[in-house]
Write a protein that holds these residues in place. Structure first.
Motif: not given
Length: 325
Positions: A47-61
């Motif tokens: 389970d990863v919390v990302a602060s905003f979209y550019p971090m979300q994109f990295l975590a998902e990919r």
């Protein structure tokens, strides 16, 4: 320099004790009930919390099927203005990892500092940051200081440079491998695939902007300094690093002179902040306006559905504005 912190008092920045207490209650009692919008725990995945979209994109990919990613910043929300809610604090406390960019979102920095989460990944620590002010780019050193120019500060917009973003991706991949070794091989594979895509994006920018009539572009705020430096351009920002600051009359006059001297055709504005200032400057100088997306979030107004697609749209916009040959 922290771009946003200078406008807040320390009392405003600290997370209230009541919010932390409420988060604790949420974390022990009702967290799983709100998993659709903010909870990161109890999914059976990393389970990863990302602060905003550019971090979300990295975590998902990078994480692929092995991770469950939630983001603290909603689509369309200006990330600099994010204030952490008790529910989000609870989600952060119960997560396996948090991926954020220090000095971009003060409330996130404070929440992460106070959180017991075991894996804290600061993207800013995975590459190099530079001091940027209003004017940034390959030709910045050739210009005299501009009257009214905002003093330089550490620029957090590293994700807009594909090379730096790839460096961050590699660091995130290694952090995932260490925190979740059972799936390390897949994280390495996914990271390599993403870095290859970012390398290809870098090549497209390099080739696409190699021969242009002008090397100068004007934006609403200095989000594109790293991109400008990477590809030999000069970004002239109306508002400096802070997207909500107001330019001085001297700065506006200076931009008009720059536009005339350097053959600037376009003033770029963003999708998440008002375009009023950009349109005013453009009208006064007889210039066009267009979108250059800082990719702080993906919305219906975005020219593309993910980071790569929006960056390709940014490249086309720059090519047209700069007269690429």
């Amino acid at each position: 320099m922290n771009v946003r912190r200078r406008t807040r008092s320390r009392a405003q920045r600290l997370i209230p004790a009541a919010a932390v207490a409420a988060a604790t209650v949420l974390g022990t009692g009702t967290l799983s009930a709100c998993s659709s919008d903010s909870a990161a725990a109890g999914t059976g995945k990393f389970d990863v919390v990302a602060s905003f979209y550019p971090m979300q994109f990295l975590a998902e990919r990078i994480g692929g099927d092995h991770v469950h990613v939630t983001t603290l910043t909603s689509p369309g929300q200006e990330p600099h203005d994010l204030e952490i809610s008790p529910r989000q604090i609870a989600a952060l406390q119960e997560s396996d990892a948090v991926l954020y960019l220090k000095n971009l979102q003060p409330s996130v920095d404070d929440a992460v500092a106070q959180s017991p989460v075991g894996t804290k990944i600061d993207a800013a620590s995975l590459t190099t940051l530079e001091d940027h002010g209003n004017e940034v780019g390959g030709h910045a050193a050739e210009h005299d200081s501009h009257e009214g120019e905002e003093s330089a500060g550490k620029d957090p917009h590293i994700w807009l440079d594909p090379v730096r973003y790839a460096q961050v991706a590699e660091g995130v991949g290694k952090a995932f491998e260490k925190a979740d070794p059972k799936h390390a091989a897949d994280y390495r594979k996914n990271t390599a695939a993403l870095v290859k895509q970012l390398d290809a994006l870098d090549t497209r920018f390099k080739d696409g902007l190699a021969h242009t009539k002008s090397k100068v572009f004007i934006t609403t705020h200095a989000a594109f300094g790293y991109l400008a430096e990477r590809y030999g351009l000069t970004e002239e920002a109306i508002n400096g690093l802070d997207p909500e600051s107001e330019p001085s009359a001297a700065r506006v006059r200076d931009l008009e002179k720059t536009a005339e001297a350097d053959g600037v055709s376009t003033v770029f504005y963003e999708t998440l902040v008002s375009d009023k200032t950009a349109r005013t400057v453009a009208n006064d100088a007889g210039l066009k306006t267009d979108v250059l997306d800082p990719i702080e979030g993906i919305t219906d107004k975005s020219r593309g559905k993910d980071y790569i697609a929006v960056q390709d749209a940014n490249l086309k916009a720059l090519q047209q504005a700069l007269g690429a040959r």
